[in-house]
Design a protein around this motif. Structure first.
Motif, PDB file in Angstrom:
ATOM      1  N   SER A 183       0.832  -1.212   0.000  1.00 46.97           N
ATOM      2  CA  SER A 183       0.000   0.000   0.000  1.00 46.97           C
ATOM      3  C   SER A 183       0.864   1.258   0.000  1.00 46.97           C
ATOM      4  CB  SER A 183      -0.919   0.018   1.220  1.00 46.97           C
ATOM      5  OG  SER A 183      -0.170  -0.023   2.425  1.00 46.97           O
ATOM      6  N   GLU A 184       1.965   1.215  -0.748  1.00 44.93           N
ATOM      7  CA  GLU A 184       2.859   2.370  -0.830  1.00 44.93           C
ATOM      8  C   GLU A 184       2.718   3.014  -2.208  1.00 44.93           C
ATOM      9  OE1 GLU A 184       7.398   3.237   0.602  1.00 44.93           O
ATOM     10  OE2 GLU A 184       7.055   1.512  -0.712  1.00 44.93           O
ATOM     11  N   ILE A 185       2.296   4.276  -2.239  1.00 48.51           N
ATOM     12  CA  ILE A 185       2.087   4.973  -3.507  1.00 48.51           C
ATOM     13  C   ILE A 185       3.396   5.594  -3.995  1.00 48.51           C
ATOM     14  CG2 ILE A 185      -0.341   5.425  -3.051  1.00 48.51           C
ATOM     15  CD1 ILE A 185       0.455   8.254  -2.180  1.00 48.51           C
ATOM     16  N   THR A 186       3.438   5.921  -5.277  1.00 49.94           N
ATOM     17  CA  THR A 186       4.659   6.468  -5.860  1.00 49.94           C
ATOM     18  C   THR A 186       5.040   7.828  -5.286  1.00 49.94           C
ATOM     19  OG1 THR A 186       4.151   5.266  -7.900  1.00 49.94           O
ATOM     20  CG2 THR A 186       5.827   6.968  -8.033  1.00 49.94           C
ATOM     21  N   PRO A 187       4.114   8.765  -5.060  1.00 48.59           N
ATOM     22  CA  PRO A 187       4.525  10.026  -4.429  1.00 48.59           C
ATOM     23  C   PRO A 187       5.237   9.819  -3.096  1.00 48.59           C
ATOM     24  CG  PRO A 187       2.347  10.292  -5.363  1.00 48.59           C
ATOM     25  CD  PRO A 187       2.701   8.842  -5.508  1.00 48.59           C
ATOM     26  N   LEU A 188       4.855   8.795  -2.335  1.00 50.79           N
ATOM     27  CA  LEU A 188       5.546   8.519  -1.086  1.00 50.79           C
ATOM     28  C   LEU A 188       6.961   8.004  -1.344  1.00 50.79           C
ATOM     29  CD1 LEU A 188       5.352   8.439   1.988  1.00 50.79           C
ATOM     30  CD2 LEU A 188       4.495   6.099   1.807  1.00 50.79           C
ATOM     31  N   ILE A 189       7.143   7.236  -2.412  1.00 55.03           N
ATOM     32  CA  ILE A 189       8.486   6.792  -2.800  1.00 55.03           C
ATOM     33  C   ILE A 189       9.366   8.008  -3.084  1.00 55.03           C
ATOM     34  CG2 ILE A 189       9.801   5.623  -4.613  1.00 55.03           C
ATOM     35  CD1 ILE A 189       8.562   3.568  -2.952  1.00 55.03           C
ATOM     36  N   ILE A 190       8.805   8.980  -3.802  1.00 55.31           N
ATOM     37  CA  ILE A 190       9.576  10.181  -4.139  1.00 55.31           C
ATOM     38  C   ILE A 190       9.942  10.952  -2.880  1.00 55.31           C
ATOM     39  CG2 ILE A 190       9.480  12.369  -5.383  1.00 55.31           C
ATOM     40  CD1 ILE A 190       7.626  11.021  -7.401  1.00 55.31           C
ATOM     41  N   ILE A 191       8.982  11.108  -1.972  1.00 51.93           N
ATOM     42  CA  ILE A 191       9.259  11.812  -0.714  1.00 51.93           C
ATOM     43  C   ILE A 191      10.341  11.080   0.085  1.00 51.93           C
ATOM     44  CG2 ILE A 191       8.271  12.494   1.501  1.00 51.93           C
ATOM     45  CD1 ILE A 191       7.441  14.275  -0.770  1.00 51.93           C
ATOM     46  N   GLY A 192      10.277   9.748   0.113  1.00 55.98           N
ATOM     47  CA  GLY A 192      11.282   8.972   0.835  1.00 55.98           C
ATOM     48  C   GLY A 192      12.672   9.161   0.264  1.00 55.98           C
ATOM     49  N   LYS A 193      12.780   9.203  -1.057  1.00 57.73           N
ATOM     50  CA  LYS A 193      14.089   9.426  -1.673  1.00 57.73           C
ATOM     51  C   LYS A 193      14.611  10.830  -1.378  1.00 57.73           C
ATOM     52  CE  LYS A 193      13.704   6.079  -5.468  1.00 57.73           C
ATOM     53  NZ  LYS A 193      14.908   5.317  -5.088  1.00 57.73           N
ATOM     54  N   LEU A 194      13.722  11.812  -1.346  1.00 60.95           N
ATOM     55  CA  LEU A 194      14.150  13.167  -1.019  1.00 60.95           C
ATOM     56  C   LEU A 194      14.646  13.255   0.422  1.00 60.95           C
ATOM     57  CD1 LEU A 194      11.355  15.305  -2.739  1.00 60.95           C
ATOM     58  CD2 LEU A 194      13.710  15.009  -3.493  1.00 60.95           C
ATOM     59  N   GLU A 195      13.970  12.559   1.330  1.00 65.81           N
ATOM     60  CA  GLU A 195      14.409  12.566   2.723  1.00 65.81           C
ATOM     61  C   GLU A 195      15.756  11.874   2.901  1.00 65.81           C
ATOM     62  OE1 GLU A 195      11.183  10.755   4.768  1.00 65.81           O
ATOM     63  OE2 GLU A 195       9.976  12.597   4.868  1.00 65.81           O
ATOM     64  N   GLN A 196      16.085  10.969   1.972  1.00 65.54           N
ATOM     65  CA  GLN A 196      17.389  10.292   2.006  1.00 65.54           C
ATOM     66  C   GLN A 196      18.430  11.034   1.166  1.00 65.54           C
ATOM     67  OE1 GLN A 196      16.524   6.335   0.617  1.00 65.54           O
ATOM     68  NE2 GLN A 196      15.053   5.939   2.260  1.00 65.54           N
ATOM     69  N   TYR A 197      18.084  12.238   0.696  1.00 61.74           N
ATOM     70  CA  TYR A 197      18.966  13.074  -0.116  1.00 61.74           C
ATOM     71  C   TYR A 197      19.337  12.408  -1.439  1.00 61.74           C
ATOM     72  CZ  TYR A 197      19.365  15.506   4.337  1.00 61.74           C
ATOM     73  OH  TYR A 197      19.070  16.175   5.498  1.00 61.74           O
ATOM     74  N   ASP A 198      18.464  11.506  -1.898  1.00 59.66           N
ATOM     75  CA  ASP A 198      18.663  10.885  -3.205  1.00 59.66           C
ATOM     76  C   ASP A 198      17.854  11.695  -4.226  1.00 59.66           C
ATOM     77  OD1 ASP A 198      19.164   9.278  -5.357  1.00 59.66           O
ATOM     78  OD2 ASP A 198      17.957   7.576  -4.652  1.00 59.66           O
ATOM     79  N   TYR A 199      18.345  12.901  -4.534  1.00 60.94           N
ATOM     80  CA  TYR A 199      17.589  13.804  -5.396  1.00 60.94           C
ATOM     81  C   TYR A 199      17.506  13.279  -6.829  1.00 60.94           C
ATOM     82  CZ  TYR A 199      18.322  16.963  -1.468  1.00 60.94           C
ATOM     83  OH  TYR A 199      18.355  17.517  -0.208  1.00 60.94           O
ATOM     84  N   ALA A 200      18.573  12.679  -7.299  1.00 61.09           N
ATOM     85  CA  ALA A 200      18.561  12.138  -8.659  1.00 61.09           C
ATOM     86  C   ALA A 200      17.557  10.988  -8.776  1.00 61.09           C
ATOM     87  CB  ALA A 200      19.952  11.668  -9.058  1.00 61.09           C
TER      88      ALA A 200
END
Length: 292
Positions: free
Chosen positions: A240-257
């Motif tokens: 139940s994990e949506i793609t916008p949450l994946i993007i937010i998680g990567k941003l919080e991990q400083y994985d901007y690319a």
């Protein structure tokens, strides 16, 4: 003496004389401002998103956008958005029909409630739906003993997306129904057409472009929804994990690319789907004889 007819022939057309005044400036200035404004608001941010992905190598890009967890989020996000938009397509048409064709007590209140998802903050909507559908909620406490769990499951995501997308269909179809020519329905009735035939042959073709537009808007809104979904989704990876949450998680991990790579995939898929819907809408208008 010049006759009145000769004067009428030599007189400049209204609005074309040198001294005529326009509400808006000329075509060149307005077009330039339009392109400038769209570039500032839309094109430059989207181009920055695309250019950011150029800092990645192709293997790194493919690894970021095709990871199993990301692929599962694609399926959930677009699948739930499609189901929610289809549900809104049917029930949004039904609500618009009732609001246009019938008079009943409390009609203005119902009409105002349709716009509630527009005014309500998405986080409030998500918390409210969770409070209703959770195992200890007003509705969930009766459903879970029956084996029906809505909150923290993909079904809860679909419900949240239906809630936020319904006004798009209703408000798109409602004015078209109000402007529909009743004489055509009366003529069909006088010729012996049934109610089903009147709806499918007379009413539906005229409102199909509005229905497709409302469907496209509801779908696009659902794909990018975040606030109302994260509270009711449960955010369980691969479930139940949506793609916008994946993007937010990567941003919080400083994985901007990596975040921009996933966002670009979302952008491309959404653009292609909307392009297909607009093409179908244009085809339907041409088929009906109206200007595209």
């Amino acid at each position: 003496m010049v006759s009145a007819s000769s004067a009428s022939l030599t007189a400049p057309a209204p609005g074309r004389g040198r001294g005529s005044k326009r509400v808006l400036p000329g075509f060149g200035l307005t077009l330039g401002y339009t392109l400038f404004y769209l570039s500032i608001i839309v094109l430059i941010p989207l181009s920055a998103l695309v250019f950011k992905t150029f800092t990645m190598t192709w293997p790194a890009f493919w690894e970021a956008v095709s990871a199993p967890r990301v692929m599962a989020s694609y399926r959930l996000t677009f699948g739930a958005s499609l189901i929610a938009a289809l549900v809104n397509l049917v029930f949004g048409l039904l609500i618009a029909w009732v609001l246009v064709r019938y008079k009943f007590p409390g009609k203005k209140i119902v009409d105002a409630l349709v716009d509630l998802p527009f005014a309500l903050p998405t986080a409030v909507a998500g918390i409210s739906l969770t409070a209703l559908l959770a195992g200890n909620g007003w509705i969930g406490q009766y459903l879970e003993p029956l084996g029906i769990q809505l909150a923290f499951k993909p079904a809860g995501i679909v419900i949240a997306l239906i809630f936020i997308g319904l006004p798009f269909v209703v408000r798109t179809v409602q004015p078209v129904l109000e402007d529909a020519e009743k004489e055509l329905e009366e003529a069909a009735t006088s010729l012996g057409a049934t109610r089903l035939q009147i709806f499918t042959k007379v009413i539906l073709p005229s409102i199909t472009p509005a229905l497709l537009t409302g469907f496209a808007m509801a779908f696009a809104r659902a794909v990018g929804e975040y606030g109302s979904v994260i509270f009711i989704a449960g955010n369980m990876p691969m479930i139940s994990e949506i793609t916008p949450l994946i993007i937010i998680g990567k941003l919080e991990q400083y994985d901007y690319a990596g975040a921009t790579a996933v966002a670009v995939v979302m952008l491309v898929i959404s653009f292609v789907l909307l392009l297909i819907i607009n093409a179908l809408q244009a085809w339907q208008r041409r088929h009906a004889g109206a200007p595209a």
